[in-house]
Design a protein around this motif. Structure first.
Motif, PDB file in Angstrom:
ATOM      1  N   GLY A 125      17.260  19.237  67.625  1.00  0.00           N
ATOM      2  CA  GLY A 125      17.714  19.901  68.882  1.00  0.00           C
ATOM      3  C   GLY A 125      19.296  19.368  69.239  1.00  0.00           C
ATOM      4  O   GLY A 125      20.293  20.415  69.526  1.00  0.00           O
ATOM      5  N   PHE A 126      19.607  18.088  68.913  1.00  0.00           N
ATOM      6  CA  PHE A 126      21.053  17.549  69.096  1.00  0.00           C
ATOM      7  C   PHE A 126      22.194  18.342  68.069  1.00  0.00           C
ATOM      8  O   PHE A 126      23.178  18.583  68.436  1.00  0.00           O
ATOM      9  CB  PHE A 126      21.070  16.195  69.070  1.00  0.00           C
ATOM     10  CG  PHE A 126      22.397  15.624  69.841  1.00  0.00           C
ATOM     11  CD1 PHE A 126      22.319  15.507  70.992  1.00  0.00           C
ATOM     12  CD2 PHE A 126      23.197  15.062  69.134  1.00  0.00           C
ATOM     13  CE1 PHE A 126      23.547  15.164  71.888  1.00  0.00           C
ATOM     14  CE2 PHE A 126      24.458  14.546  69.540  1.00  0.00           C
ATOM     15  CZ  PHE A 126      24.487  14.640  70.756  1.00  0.00           C
ATOM     16  N   TRP A 127      21.774  18.136  66.831  1.00  0.00           N
ATOM     17  CA  TRP A 127      22.664  18.635  65.664  1.00  0.00           C
ATOM     18  C   TRP A 127      22.675  20.213  65.669  1.00  0.00           C
ATOM     19  O   TRP A 127      23.596  20.637  65.107  1.00  0.00           O
ATOM     20  CB  TRP A 127      22.461  18.018  64.540  1.00  0.00           C
ATOM     21  CG  TRP A 127      23.477  16.585  64.466  1.00  0.00           C
ATOM     22  CD1 TRP A 127      24.536  16.426  64.349  1.00  0.00           C
ATOM     23  CD2 TRP A 127      22.627  15.215  64.753  1.00  0.00           C
ATOM     24  NE1 TRP A 127      24.829  15.091  64.281  1.00  0.00           N
ATOM     25  CE2 TRP A 127      23.687  14.269  64.523  1.00  0.00           C
ATOM     26  CE3 TRP A 127      21.483  14.658  65.026  1.00  0.00           C
ATOM     27  CZ2 TRP A 127      23.884  13.025  64.931  1.00  0.00           C
ATOM     28  CZ3 TRP A 127      21.358  13.186  65.040  1.00  0.00           C
ATOM     29  CH2 TRP A 127      22.372  12.685  65.033  1.00  0.00           C
ATOM     30  N   GLY A 128      21.380  20.866  65.725  1.00  0.00           N
ATOM     31  CA  GLY A 128      21.417  22.168  65.368  1.00  0.00           C
ATOM     32  C   GLY A 128      21.448  22.377  64.182  1.00  0.00           C
ATOM     33  O   GLY A 128      21.450  21.380  63.013  1.00  0.00           O
ATOM     34  N   ARG A 129      22.145  23.662  63.443  1.00  0.00           N
ATOM     35  CA  ARG A 129      22.730  23.922  62.425  1.00  0.00           C
ATOM     36  C   ARG A 129      21.663  23.568  61.124  1.00  0.00           C
ATOM     37  O   ARG A 129      20.315  23.913  61.379  1.00  0.00           O
ATOM     38  CB  ARG A 129      23.747  23.491  62.002  1.00  0.00           C
ATOM     39  CG  ARG A 129      25.034  24.231  62.892  1.00  0.00           C
ATOM     40  CD  ARG A 129      26.620  23.486  62.634  1.00  0.00           C
ATOM     41  NE  ARG A 129      27.236  24.094  63.783  1.00  0.00           N
ATOM     42  CZ  ARG A 129      28.029  25.025  63.321  1.00  0.00           C
ATOM     43  NH1 ARG A 129      27.980  25.552  62.270  1.00  0.00           N
ATOM     44  NH2 ARG A 129      28.876  25.242  64.182  1.00  0.00           N
ATOM     45  N   THR A 130      21.996  22.989  60.207  1.00  0.00           N
ATOM     46  CA  THR A 130      21.382  22.677  59.022  1.00  0.00           C
ATOM     47  C   THR A 130      20.017  21.930  59.131  1.00  0.00           C
ATOM     48  O   THR A 130      18.710  22.076  58.800  1.00  0.00           O
ATOM     49  CB  THR A 130      22.019  22.230  57.967  1.00  0.00           C
ATOM     50  OG1 THR A 130      23.029  23.124  57.770  1.00  0.00           O
ATOM     51  CG2 THR A 130      21.187  22.183  56.359  1.00  0.00           C
ATOM     52  N   PRO A 131      20.117  20.691  59.853  1.00  0.00           N
ATOM     53  CA  PRO A 131      18.884  19.723  60.178  1.00  0.00           C
ATOM     54  C   PRO A 131      17.923  20.486  60.920  1.00  0.00           C
ATOM     55  O   PRO A 131      16.661  20.478  60.669  1.00  0.00           O
ATOM     56  CB  PRO A 131      19.556  18.762  60.973  1.00  0.00           C
ATOM     57  CG  PRO A 131      21.117  18.959  60.951  1.00  0.00           C
ATOM     58  CD  PRO A 131      21.312  20.159  60.279  1.00  0.00           C
ATOM     59  N   ASP A 132      18.471  21.365  61.954  1.00  0.00           N
ATOM     60  CA  ASP A 132      17.529  22.262  62.866  1.00  0.00           C
ATOM     61  C   ASP A 132      16.447  23.071  62.102  1.00  0.00           C
ATOM     62  O   ASP A 132      15.551  23.113  62.140  1.00  0.00           O
ATOM     63  CB  ASP A 132      18.298  22.819  63.956  1.00  0.00           C
ATOM     64  CG  ASP A 132      17.399  23.654  64.794  1.00  0.00           C
ATOM     65  OD1 ASP A 132      16.318  23.356  65.216  1.00  0.00           O
ATOM     66  OD2 ASP A 132      17.815  24.742  65.296  1.00  0.00           O
ATOM     67  N   TRP A 133      17.476  23.865  61.072  1.00  0.00           N
ATOM     68  CA  TRP A 133      16.890  24.992  60.335  1.00  0.00           C
ATOM     69  C   TRP A 133      15.791  24.246  59.293  1.00  0.00           C
ATOM     70  O   TRP A 133      14.681  24.706  59.308  1.00  0.00           O
ATOM     71  CB  TRP A 133      17.818  25.579  59.278  1.00  0.00           C
ATOM     72  CG  TRP A 133      17.369  26.743  58.676  1.00  0.00           C
ATOM     73  CD1 TRP A 133      17.478  28.200  59.401  1.00  0.00           C
ATOM     74  CD2 TRP A 133      16.720  26.751  57.267  1.00  0.00           C
ATOM     75  NE1 TRP A 133      16.928  29.120  58.392  1.00  0.00           N
ATOM     76  CE2 TRP A 133      16.517  28.279  57.611  1.00  0.00           C
ATOM     77  CE3 TRP A 133      16.523  26.058  56.469  1.00  0.00           C
ATOM     78  CZ2 TRP A 133      15.797  28.599  56.036  1.00  0.00           C
ATOM     79  CZ3 TRP A 133      16.171  26.596  55.406  1.00  0.00           C
ATOM     80  CH2 TRP A 133      15.324  27.857  54.930  1.00  0.00           C
ATOM     81  N   LEU A 134      15.950  23.098  58.915  1.00  0.00           N
ATOM     82  CA  LEU A 134      15.265  22.484  57.881  1.00  0.00           C
ATOM     83  C   LEU A 134      13.822  22.207  58.448  1.00  0.00           C
ATOM     84  O   LEU A 134      12.825  22.232  58.122  1.00  0.00           O
ATOM     85  CB  LEU A 134      15.802  21.217  57.103  1.00  0.00           C
ATOM     86  CG  LEU A 134      16.903  21.615  56.073  1.00  0.00           C
ATOM     87  CD1 LEU A 134      17.535  20.383  55.599  1.00  0.00           C
ATOM     88  CD2 LEU A 134      16.172  22.554  54.894  1.00  0.00           C
TER      89      LEU A 134
END
Lengths: 287, 296, 338
Positions: free
Chosen positions: B119-128
């Motif tokens: 939730g905090f970083w979004g983008r790739t970490p969120d996608w994974l």
């Protein structure tokens, strides 16, 4: 006289574009230039106001200056240190030199934290001050902004808008900054409260030589605090100079139309203004 | 009161109590939540004091007194091996309470940090992390539990760890969603501008602000945990005989429903009460977090 | 637009509020948030309703159309007279037929006030079809006329636009077009320009002015005294739920009769010149459950005297003005220089 003071904040050629559309591969296909080639200087103990309408890029400029966003081009120099070239932890340490006060006093304070923790956070983060020492120093700060030690252990929801903005100012002061960036800091307040907070800011500046970067759409408010004014329109600086000059003899048509549109209480000022702008060019942008 | 300084008048009177005191005070004022808290405290005491409370040895069989109806020497009757059902119910409290706590604990241990990161970083970490969570959700939790038990042997802890794994994507989703909305709050930017580290931002400013939805989700899952434990134990991968949880008692009673209908009623009621108590306590806790924590 | 007969007797008020009292359920029990409010809207005139947050100005505006969030907010007593109809007591069904037809409202946030799923033409057309029973074709044609009337360029094209395709100023124009579609007698505008830029604000306010040419009465609720000074005919100042002063704008500004009005005027930052120190009103509005029995401004008033501890009524001061101040006769308050 003002030229003798040292420059505490210098922005050079700031540019920021936002991606508004991406293609299937995640490549940007549409970009919006929010800020383009914006440069200015702020001297110690002075107030520079950045004025403009919504979408003019003034808030983005504030976020670039405070390193909450990275510019696509340009540099920000704070007290001789180039922030745009700093690494993460070095930037974090430098941050205490420039603090920020935000527009919405209901959103800018963590609702789960008591005042003592909110205001004391810069003390903890930068000096490792905690416990009684922290309480004492927070109480001092609260008194400087017109609150008192009784408020230490209260939560934001217990305060009115004006009081919350005082808390936010106390927190900004806690870091012991040279510069405070105030992004529409009094726009959400009622007239009488707004005047109280503006007077507080002016007092603080006089007492401790703070420099303010004051971002606002309210030309009346800006008139009361600014030494220099920079007018932004569609991401660019269209005119800047000493406040008296901008208000009394604006050169750019946009500045004139902006000044002409400010509703004035005083009939005499309305007449003055009519003389100032022979022909107002207030064309509204469609769509 | 308002003359000399520019200070505005007090809006609140009386000193402010500490956050925990106020939390408990508000909780106690809600009858349903407070009642639920009492029920759970009583059950914890029962579990701890089981040897003192139980009238008989829960595992002592008496083949002469099989399927006795309630009354006489056995207050709740006996099961098909002649064991005293009241004693078994009292001892069963231990596993019944422990099992859902293990499951939710494991789930939170995985789900909360993952949710905060995504939730905090979004983008790739969120996608994974989100794809991983989707994958775990599509995997039947029973199969997951079987696999773990096959690898590590049948036991309550192993079975509930598996259930916890199955819970983790649900907790992840709730925390991720709440974090995403908190991340864009101005006070996060404000703290960053002060010079807070990202670690501090997440731990000190984000986590308390996602507590409310997290608590609700956790209590819902506690209820599920009670049921999951019963199901897994019935399949033989959970609690091992002769030990019994309420779920096991219910299941065994159910098998004898025609012969001895009374056997499944006490354990069934107990489970219902426990799940409701978790639920009401969770709602009460959320509402007691107060204005300082409650978010729209 | 309204039939010409409506504009003739310009002395008859378009809407009168008498002794309005509204209570709210709060954590401190039911308290009055609006108390003893009197105001009169006249055809063809813009009446400004001024006040800071917590003054009850928005609640008063909403009460006219009975749009209060019941049961939290409730009209306790008083009359809201539209002709000889009392809106405060009208049955729901009749009231619904009046809303948008004889009394309309425009809100602060244009984006959230427009249903994003429909085109501008459909939104305006819906009002016309509901109230005037127009068919689809006629409603669409009328919608184009209305868009033109509120100053939207290329109305034939814009009628098929969705709200998000328009700027904030254009959205507010569409809302105004919806509000005046049936030629109402009264338009309540609650902070209609607060969310807009100053240049757009000036245009919207000029539009409102032009709409009053047909005899429509406008209640302009705003906290911005500059807007009131430039664009209103009459002024009603509210403080802590009460009307404290009313009168023609220029007269009130030149010589306010209530210390609160004077204090507000002094606190407005002007673009004219930088002052050493801004005038302030110390303190804040007391919360509704802590209101004093006498004058509600007493704790913040520089002219407070023992007589102010007694309840004060809104009294007529002649010249179309009224005030709620026990010491009004002896005070000589400074206004804004003409």
């Amino acid at each position: 006289m003002s030229t003798a003071r040292e420059v505490v904040l210098r922005a050079t050629g700031l540019t920021k574009r936002f991606t508004t559309r991406r293609n299937v591969l995640g490549r940007a296909v549409e970009r919006l230039t929010a800020v383009e080639d914006v440069s200015f200087e702020l001297r110690a103990g002075k107030t520079l106001a950045l004025v403009g309408e919504s979408g003019s890029g003034k808030s983005t400029t504030a976020r670039l200056v405070t390193a909450l966003e990275k510019p696509d081009a340009g540099t920000v120099e704070v007290c001789g240190t180039e922030w745009t070239a700093l690494g993460r932890s070095a930037l974090r340490r430098e941050r205490r030199r420039m603090q920020m006060v935000f527009q919405d006093p209901y959103a800018s304070l963590d609702p789960t934290k008591m005042v003592v923790h909110t205001v004391g956070e810069p003390l903890l983060v930068h000096e490792g001050v905690r416990g009684q020492e922290r309480d004492r120093r927070v109480a001092d700060l609260l008194e400087r902004v017109g609150l008192s030690a009784r408020h230490l252990h209260r939560y934001p929801y217990e305060f009115s808008g004006g009081q919350r903005q005082r808390i936010a100012i106390a927190r900004a002061l806690a870091a012991g900054p040279d510069i405070i960036v105030a992004d529409e800091a009094v726009s959400a307040l009622d007239v009488s409260t707004q005047a109280q907070v503006l007077n507080l800011l002016l007092d603080l500046q006089r007492d401790s030589g703070l420099a303010f970067l004051f971002i606002s759409h309210d030309l009346g408010v800006v008139r009361q605090v600014a030494d220099h004014v920079a007018v932004m329109h569609r991401g660019r600086l269209v005119e800047s100079g000493p406040a008296d000059e901008i208000y009394e003899s604006p050169r750019e048509a946009y500045t004139k139309s902006l000044l002409a549109a400010v509703p004035e209480v005083s009939p005499s000022r309305r007449r003055e203004r009519a003389g100032l702008v022979t022909e107002s060019s207030t064309g509204e942008v469609v769509g | 009161m308002t003359t000399a300084t520019a200070a505005e008048p007090e809006l609140v009177s009386g000193p402010t109590a500490g956050p925990f005191r106020r939390f408990t005070r508000r909780l106690v004022r809600q009858p349903l939540a407070f009642g639920s808290l009492l029920v759970i405290v009583l059950l914890v005491i029962t579990a701890l004091a089981a040897p003192l409370l139980a009238p008989m040895d829960p595992n002592a069989t008496d083949l002469v007194a099989r399927n006795q109806p309630p009354g006489g020497g056995h207050l709740l009757g006996t099961d098909d091996l002649g064991r005293d059902l009241l004693s078994r119910l009292i001892y069963g409290t231990r596993i019944t309470l422990m099992a859902p706590l293990i499951a939710v604990g494991v789930g939170a241990l995985i789900g909360v940090p993952a949710g905060l990161i995504a939730g905090f970083w979004g983008r790739t970490p969120d996608w994974l992390l989100s794809r991983l969570a989707d994958a775990m959700l599509s995997l039947p939790s029973l199969v997951l539990a079987m696999a773990i038990v096959a690898a590590r042997g049948p036991s309550t802890v192993n079975a509930m760890t598996a259930v916890g794994l199955a819970f983790s994507p649900r907790i992840f989703r709730v925390v991720r969603g709440a974090t995403m909305s908190v991340r864009h709050e101005v006070f996060i930017d404000a703290s960053r501008a002060i010079g807070c580290t990202t670690k501090r931002l997440i731990a000190v400013h984000v986590l308390p602000n996602v507590a409310a939805p997290l608590i609700v989700q956790a209590t819902v899952l506690l209820g599920f945990g009670v049921l999951a434990e019963a199901g897994l134990s019935f399949l033989g991968v959970g609690v091992q005989p002769p030990e019994a949880s309420w779920g096991v008692l219910l299941r065994r009673g159910f098998d004898n429903l025609y012969m001895a209908p009374f056997q499944s009623i006490p354990s069934g009621l107990a489970i219902t009460v426990l799940i409701l108590a978790f639920q009401f306590l969770g709602d009460g806790m959320r509402d007691s977090l107060g204005k300082e924590l409650r978010r729209a | 637009m309204p039939d010409p007969a409506n504009t003739e007797p310009s002395n008859a008020p378009a809407l009168t509020i008498e002794g309005l009292r509204i209570s709210a359920a709060t954590e401190h029990g039911r308290v009055d948030v609006v108390d003893d409010v009197h105001l009169t809207l006249r055809p063809g005139r813009i009446t400004g309703l001024a006040g800071e947050s917590g003054s009850g100005k928005t609640v008063t505006g909403l009460a006219v159309l009975r749009l209060l969030a019941e049961p939290t907010l409730r009209v306790e007593s008083g009359r809201i007279l539209l002709g000889d109809l009392d809106l405060a007591r009208l049955p729901r069904g009749e009231l619904r037929a009046l809303r948008g037809r004889r009394v309309s409202m425009v809100f602060q946030e244009p984006m959230t006030s427009l249903d994003p799923a429909f085109t501008v033409g459909t939104l305006i057309g819906e009002v016309l079809r509901r109230h005037l029973g127009m068919d689809r074709r006629a409603a669409r044609e009328r919608a184009v006329e209305l868009l033109d009337r509120v100053g939207i360029p290329e109305p034939e094209k814009r009628v098929d636009s969705f709200p998000f395709q328009l700027s904030g100023g254009m959205q507010q124009r569409v809302l105004i077009a919806m509000a005046v579609a049936c030629g109402p007698d009264v338009l309540i505008a609650d902070e209609p320009t607060t969310a807009l830029d100053v240049t757009v604000q000036a245009q919207i306010l000029r539009l409102l002015r032009s709409l009053t040419d047909d005899g429509m009465a406008v209640l302009l609720v705003t906290h911005d005294l500059g807007v009131l000074a430039e664009h209103c005919d009459d002024l009603v100042v509210m403080y802590a739920g009460q009307v404290v002063e009313t009168g023609p704008v220029d007269d009130v500004l030149a010589a306010p009769a209530h210390p609160y009005t004077a204090g507000l005027l002094a606190a407005v930052p002007s673009t004219a010149r930088r002052v050493e120190r801004l005038a302030t009103i110390p303190g804040t509005v007391p919360p509704p459950h802590l209101l004093p029995a006498g004058c509600r401004f007493v704790a913040r008033c520089p002219h407070a005297a023992p007589v102010c501890e007694e309840p004060v009524t809104l009294e007529d001061a002649g010249g179309g003005r009224s005030r709620r101040c026990a010491r009004a006769a002896e005070l000589d308050l400074e206004g804004v220089g003409r």
